[in-house]
Design a protein around this motif. Structure first.
Motif, PDB file in Angstrom:
ATOM      1  N   LEU A  88      55.274  46.295  54.558  1.00 30.78           N
ATOM      2  CA  LEU A  88      55.069  44.846  54.542  1.00 30.78           C
ATOM      3  C   LEU A  88      54.239  44.422  53.329  1.00 30.78           C
ATOM      4  O   LEU A  88      53.210  45.038  53.019  1.00 30.78           O
ATOM      5  CB  LEU A  88      54.354  44.388  55.821  1.00 30.78           C
ATOM      6  N   GLN A  89      54.718  43.373  52.675  1.00 32.86           N
ATOM      7  CA  GLN A  89      54.026  42.793  51.512  1.00 32.86           C
ATOM      8  C   GLN A  89      53.984  41.278  51.698  1.00 32.86           C
ATOM      9  O   GLN A  89      55.010  40.662  52.005  1.00 32.86           O
ATOM     10  CB  GLN A  89      54.751  43.167  50.217  1.00 32.86           C
ATOM     11  N   PHE A  90      52.823  40.695  51.468  1.00 31.54           N
ATOM     12  CA  PHE A  90      52.631  39.260  51.688  1.00 31.54           C
ATOM     13  C   PHE A  90      52.270  38.581  50.359  1.00 31.54           C
ATOM     14  O   PHE A  90      51.364  39.026  49.658  1.00 31.54           O
ATOM     15  CB  PHE A  90      51.521  39.009  52.716  1.00 31.54           C
ATOM     16  N   SER A  91      52.967  37.483  50.070  1.00 36.04           N
ATOM     17  CA  SER A  91      52.657  36.647  48.905  1.00 36.04           C
ATOM     18  C   SER A  91      52.292  35.260  49.423  1.00 36.04           C
ATOM     19  O   SER A  91      53.083  34.636  50.143  1.00 36.04           O
ATOM     20  CB  SER A  91      53.849  36.566  47.948  1.00 36.04           C
TER      21      SER A  91
ATOM     22  N   GLN B  71      63.873  42.994  51.304  1.00 36.79           N
ATOM     23  CA  GLN B  71      64.252  41.641  51.707  1.00 36.79           C
ATOM     24  C   GLN B  71      63.050  40.718  51.595  1.00 36.79           C
ATOM     25  O   GLN B  71      61.908  41.118  51.840  1.00 36.79           O
ATOM     26  CB  GLN B  71      64.770  41.632  53.144  1.00 36.79           C
ATOM     27  N   SER B  72      63.323  39.465  51.202  1.00 35.68           N
ATOM     28  CA  SER B  72      62.264  38.470  51.043  1.00 35.68           C
ATOM     29  C   SER B  72      62.561  37.284  51.961  1.00 35.68           C
ATOM     30  O   SER B  72      63.695  36.782  51.987  1.00 35.68           O
ATOM     31  CB  SER B  72      62.181  38.007  49.588  1.00 35.68           C
TER      32      SER B  72
ATOM     33  N   ILE C 114      57.095  36.813  52.905  1.00 32.29           N
ATOM     34  CA  ILE C 114      56.899  38.229  53.221  1.00 32.29           C
ATOM     35  C   ILE C 114      58.083  39.027  52.666  1.00 32.29           C
ATOM     36  O   ILE C 114      59.230  38.553  52.666  1.00 32.29           O
ATOM     37  CB  ILE C 114      56.749  38.480  54.739  1.00 32.29           C
ATOM     38  N   ASN C 115      57.783  40.211  52.176  1.00 32.54           N
ATOM     39  CA  ASN C 115      58.804  41.146  51.693  1.00 32.54           C
ATOM     40  C   ASN C 115      58.777  42.390  52.573  1.00 32.54           C
ATOM     41  O   ASN C 115      57.694  42.922  52.867  1.00 32.54           O
ATOM     42  CB  ASN C 115      58.542  41.534  50.232  1.00 32.54           C
ATOM     43  N   THR C 116      59.953  42.843  52.985  1.00 35.19           N
ATOM     44  CA  THR C 116      60.048  44.035  53.829  1.00 35.19           C
ATOM     45  C   THR C 116      60.767  45.143  53.072  1.00 35.19           C
ATOM     46  O   THR C 116      61.662  44.880  52.261  1.00 35.19           O
ATOM     47  CB  THR C 116      60.804  43.727  55.127  1.00 35.19           C
TER      48      THR C 116
END
Length: 313
Positions: free
Chosen positions: A134-137, A234-235, A244-246
């Motif tokens: 998980l990545q959060f922008s 995926q964004s 969020i990017n998975t």
């Protein structure tokens, strides 16, 4: 009358002779006068000679000195002026064209580490399984720039909690670290599950807290009893301030059996790779049909040629 005229003429002639004699006598100088005149002439000549010498010699030396001073004095000022004019603009131009220091650029954030998460209905049975990076922008205001954070899945960093869904209730997964808290809620409708809510909280370095949520999502949908999988990145835009990017995503929030994922339903992004086999099979069948047609045409022509030969004989 003639005698009177002669006498008159004679008188005029005598008067002229006497007058001429007076003129001659007065014009001859005396010896004393001649000597004085000679002395004056000699003195004048001497004086004129001395004056000529004094006039000629003094200007020679001053003229020579003036020429030297005129030639040397301007040379030094002109040389100094040239040096100052040449060097000063060069220094100014160099300072003006010095490249400015580029602003610091932040290095790109690497992809997050993929973690395995689970929620148990008891001490040994899993009711929810999840595997993902998980990545959060996010940005704290409209005019602010986006900040990017990765969730660290290490057990000593991130705490895993959640609830098990049964009888139509929702399942949830809560991942909490010192900096990030994310809450995922899955719903089950008509034997289809999906992610319908996400809440994020981030503790910022300045002491503020960023919060964002969306309770009307429809993501990661699959049939109950199977899992949803999407290996490609995926964004998803959760709000206008949060994305969020998975990475390597696979979730199964309901009907987990034997503590492992059931058959996966792939996302649309992964489906193009599954078309390779059907396309290859289709091409092979087309080539086979063409070969059969060619063999039929060649065989037919040969049979016709053989019939003509028998009729001629």
């Amino acid at each position: 009358m003639a005698v009177r005229g002669c006498v008159t003429l004679l008188f005029i002639l005598l008067s002229g002779i006497v007058h001429a004699d007076d003129l001659v006598t007065s014009s001859i100088p005396s010896p004393t006068t001649s000597k004085h005149t000679s002395a004056v002439t000699t003195a004048f000549a001497t004086t004129h000679h001395n004056t000529t010498n004094s006039t000629t010699e003094p200007p020679t030396t001053p003229h020579h000195n003036t020429t030297n001073s005129t030639t040397e004095a301007p040379t030094t000022p002109h040389h100094n002026t040239t040096n100052s004019t040449t060097e000063a603009p060069t220094t100014a131009q160099t300072n003006a064209t010095t490249a400015p220091t580029p602003p610091p650029t932040s290095s790109p954030v690497p992809n997050p580490t993929v973690g395995n998460y689970n929620v148990k209905s008891d001490n040994v049975t899993f009711c929810l399984l999840a595997k993902m990076g998980l990545q959060f922008s996010f940005k704290i205001s409209e005019n602010a720039s986006f900040q990017t954070l990765n969730l660290d899945p290490s057990p000593n960093v991130t705490e895993v909690n959640g609830t098990c869904g049964s009888g139509g209730s929702d399942s949830s997964l809560v991942l909490k670290s010192e900096e990030i808290t994310v809450h995922l809620v899955f719903t089950n409708v008509s034997q289809k599950f999906r992610l319908h809510a996400l809440m994020l909280s981030v503790n910022l370095a300045n002491g503020n807290v960023f919060n964002a949520s969306n309770n009307n999502l429809s993501l990661w949908e699959a049939s109950v009893g199977s899992s949803y999988m999407c290996n490609k990145e995926q964004s998803y835009n959760i709000t206008d301030k949060l994305t969020i990017n998975t990475f390597e995503l696979q979730v199964q929030p309901f009907a987990v059996q034997n503590n492992k994922f059931n058959t996966a339903e792939d996302c649309v992004a992964d489906e193009p790779d599954n078309f390779i086999v059907p396309i290859a099979v289709g091409v092979a069948l087309a080539v086979l049909i063409i070969i059969v047609l060619l063999a039929y045409v060649i065989g037919r022509k040969r049979s016709q040629t053989s019939g003509y030969e028998q009729f001629d004989s």
